[in-house]
Write a protein that holds these residues in place. Structure first.
Motif, PDB file in Angstrom:
ATOM      1  N   LEU A 343      -9.856  -4.641   3.063  1.00 46.58           N
ATOM      2  CA  LEU A 343      -8.731  -5.389   3.602  1.00 46.58           C
ATOM      3  C   LEU A 343      -7.552  -4.443   3.830  1.00 46.58           C
ATOM      4  O   LEU A 343      -7.154  -3.709   2.927  1.00 46.58           O
ATOM      5  N   GLU A 344      -7.005  -4.442   5.039  1.00 48.07           N
ATOM      6  CA  GLU A 344      -5.888  -3.560   5.369  1.00 48.07           C
ATOM      7  C   GLU A 344      -4.582  -4.338   5.413  1.00 48.07           C
ATOM      8  O   GLU A 344      -4.563  -5.552   5.597  1.00 48.07           O
ATOM      9  N   GLY A 345      -3.487  -3.603   5.236  1.00 48.01           N
ATOM     10  CA  GLY A 345      -2.168  -4.193   5.422  1.00 48.01           C
ATOM     11  C   GLY A 345      -1.450  -4.609   4.160  1.00 48.01           C
ATOM     12  O   GLY A 345      -0.267  -4.955   4.221  1.00 48.01           O
ATOM     13  N   SER A 346      -2.121  -4.613   3.002  1.00 49.82           N
ATOM     14  CA  SER A 346      -1.445  -5.036   1.776  1.00 49.82           C
ATOM     15  C   SER A 346      -0.386  -4.010   1.371  1.00 49.82           C
ATOM     16  O   SER A 346      -0.545  -2.803   1.577  1.00 49.82           O
ATOM     17  N   ILE A 347       0.706  -4.491   0.775  1.00 45.29           N
ATOM     18  CA  ILE A 347       1.847  -3.659   0.422  1.00 45.29           C
ATOM     19  C   ILE A 347       1.592  -2.924  -0.903  1.00 45.29           C
ATOM     20  O   ILE A 347       1.077  -3.504  -1.864  1.00 45.29           O
ATOM     21  N   ILE A 348       1.977  -1.650  -0.923  1.00 47.66           N
ATOM     22  CA  ILE A 348       1.839  -0.810  -2.117  1.00 47.66           C
ATOM     23  C   ILE A 348       3.236  -0.406  -2.573  1.00 47.66           C
ATOM     24  O   ILE A 348       4.030   0.131  -1.789  1.00 47.66           O
ATOM     25  N   ASP A 371       9.501  -1.518   8.310  1.00 45.72           N
ATOM     26  CA  ASP A 371      10.553  -1.765   7.317  1.00 45.72           C
ATOM     27  C   ASP A 371      10.570  -0.717   6.206  1.00 45.72           C
ATOM     28  O   ASP A 371      11.302  -0.850   5.223  1.00 45.72           O
ATOM     29  N   GLY A 372       9.729   0.334   6.362  1.00 42.19           N
ATOM     30  CA  GLY A 372       9.713   1.426   5.400  1.00 42.19           C
ATOM     31  C   GLY A 372       8.742   1.255   4.251  1.00 42.19           C
ATOM     32  O   GLY A 372       8.541   2.184   3.464  1.00 42.19           O
ATOM     33  N   GLN A 373       8.151   0.087   4.113  1.00 43.47           N
ATOM     34  CA  GLN A 373       7.224  -0.135   3.010  1.00 43.47           C
ATOM     35  C   GLN A 373       5.872   0.518   3.292  1.00 43.47           C
ATOM     36  O   GLN A 373       5.444   0.643   4.443  1.00 43.47           O
ATOM     37  N   LEU A 374       5.210   0.930   2.218  1.00 46.18           N
ATOM     38  CA  LEU A 374       3.901   1.565   2.320  1.00 46.18           C
ATOM     39  C   LEU A 374       2.820   0.486   2.314  1.00 46.18           C
ATOM     40  O   LEU A 374       2.888  -0.467   1.526  1.00 46.18           O
ATOM     41  N   ALA A 375       1.833   0.638   3.193  1.00 50.13           N
ATOM     42  CA  ALA A 375       0.762  -0.355   3.294  1.00 50.13           C
ATOM     43  C   ALA A 375      -0.589   0.327   3.347  1.00 50.13           C
ATOM     44  O   ALA A 375      -0.715   1.488   3.762  1.00 50.13           O
TER      45      ALA A 375
END
Length: 429
Positions: A343-348, A371-375
């Motif tokens: 599954l891709e796209g989840s926030i880390i 938005d700068g968040q790592l996924a």
């Protein structure tokens, strides 16, 4: 020096991390790279299989050295194009890379040069492969001939399961990579990976590592590209390493040169430690992943002269690499559903924090959102690596760092290094 590094995974992040420490480095360009490499060099959005584009980039940036990470780049023939342009490349030519890109080629090469390996057969037709199963004994080792992202190997305990694997491979599960299958004799023993850097005529050993291919604790679940690793690997006793260098590494380098395919780059020998000595499970034409990560953290000093000497074809001008005395372990954090349907796209959250001097986190399959968040953007997503005075301390540090990363969308094994831990417990007892 201007250096171009090709690739985007954890292996390439580890290579970039090590190359960036070199006092010889002037400019590091990484194509395509990943967000974890942003502070180490300039990223260029070129696919690792775009050999023409990468060669043009190397000429444009006046590269003094190109370092190839993934096997797909080697199969695309980048080293051949760079040789025409007169640019040194750490990585073998397309022909030499057949040691990895075609298991049928590799097995035939070992047969010609009397390099110890398992008995085998190569099959293109389903009925012939099925018939061959009557010759081999269970468990059955079934391999797709070509590149299958580390997932083209199945060990089937029964004939029925082996037939199913053969049908899936020849039926297109791995595309053209499975147009032929290799059926091998099962080798009983403990497996490890031995690495050597080569200049076409000579080789220097880089030591060994062990990885964990199964997805889940206890070596259960499907085969993956690797869920963790550690180095040094206790299975590589001095006697085994000496035998492997004499009977495997040296004959490979000499044989490739005699056949007009001088091998330059890193040779990864997957070995089985059997009662009859080391035997080859497979060759890879690049650093393993996640073995590269632990090796880069163990090598002491500047790696660039070593890579350049291999690319230029003269290892006599450099000293053998030195290694830090610690053990290093790597724990892979993978996306839920890996390896079949990650599954891709989840926030880390928390992967970019400072974990202290003994820990490095290498990105393997990530992207930075607007938005700068790592996924998560792949199957294997992060590699948490740690040094320690022994395997127990390295494990403690690695898993402590894993617990600080907030990623509900991922999973990891909790038993990386269990073989080495058992050995340590046995020797202590």
């Amino acid at each position: 020096m201007n250096i171009l590094l090709v690739g985007s995974g954890g292996r390439e992040h580890a290579l970039a991390w090590k190359i960036a420490q070199s006092p010889l480095l002037k400019r590091l360009v990484i194509a395509p790279g990943n967000p974890g490499m942003d502070k180490l060099g300039e990223r260029v959005a070129l696919k690792a299989t775009d050999a023409d584009g990468l060669a043009a980039l190397a000429r444009e940036m006046k590269a003094d050295l190109v370092v190839v990470g993934p096997e797909t780049t080697l199969e695309a023939g980048l080293a051949d194009r760079l040789a025409t342009a007169g640019i040194p490349c750490f990585g073998p030519t397309k022909k030499a890379a057949q040691l990895e890109t075609s298991k049928a080629f590799s097995k035939a090469f070992m047969e010609r040069h009397e390099i110890p390996t398992a008995g085998y057969g190569v099959y293109e037709r389903l009925h012939e492969a099925r018939q061959a199963l009557t010759v081999f004994k269970p468990p059955y080792v079934i391999k797709a001939d070509g590149l299958a992202a580390g997932k083209g190997v199945a060990i089937s305990p029964t004939k029925r399961e082996a037939e199913g694997e053969i049908e899936r491979m020849l039926g297109g599960r791995f595309g053209t990579a499975g147009a032929r299958v290799v059926i091998e004799e099962f080798m009983d023993g403990e497996e490890g990976s031995l690495f050597a850097v080569c200049d076409g005529q000579r080789a220097l050993l880089l030591g060994g590592a062990q990885d964990h291919k199964r997805a889940y604790d206890g070596d259960l679940g499907p085969n993956t590209g690797g869920m963790g690793s550690y180095s040094p690997a206790p299975v590589f006793t001095p006697e085994l390493v000496e035998a492997a260098e004499r009977n495997i590494v040296a004959p490979v380098i000499a044989g490739m040169a005699r056949e007009g395919m001088p091998y330059r780059g890193v040779l990864y020998a997957g070995l089985m430690a059997t009662t009859d000595g080391p035997r080859v499970v497979e060759f890879n034409a690049r650093f393993g992943d996640p073995e590269c990560q632990v090796l880069m953290m163990r090598i002491d000093g500047d790696i660039v002269p070593l890579l350049l000497a291999c690319a230029r074809g003269d290892l006599t001008r450099v000293d053998p690499p030195e290694f830090r005395p610690e053990t290093v372990i790597c724990v892979v954090l993978a996306a839920t559903g890996y390896p079949d349907s990650p599954l891709e796209g989840s926030i880390i959250r928390g992967a970019d924090q400072n974990f202290g001097p003994h820990v490095q986190v290498f990105h393997a399959g990530t992207r930075r959102r607007d938005d700068g968040q790592l996924a998560a953007a792949g199957g294997r997503v992060l590699n948490v690596c740690a040094r320690g005075k022994d395997i127990a301390e390295a494990r403690q540090r690695a898993y402590a760092a894993v617990r600080k990363i907030d990623w509900p969308g991922g999973f990891h094994r909790t038993d990386i290094g269990w073989r080495a831990m058992e050995r340590e417990a046995g020797s202590a007892g």
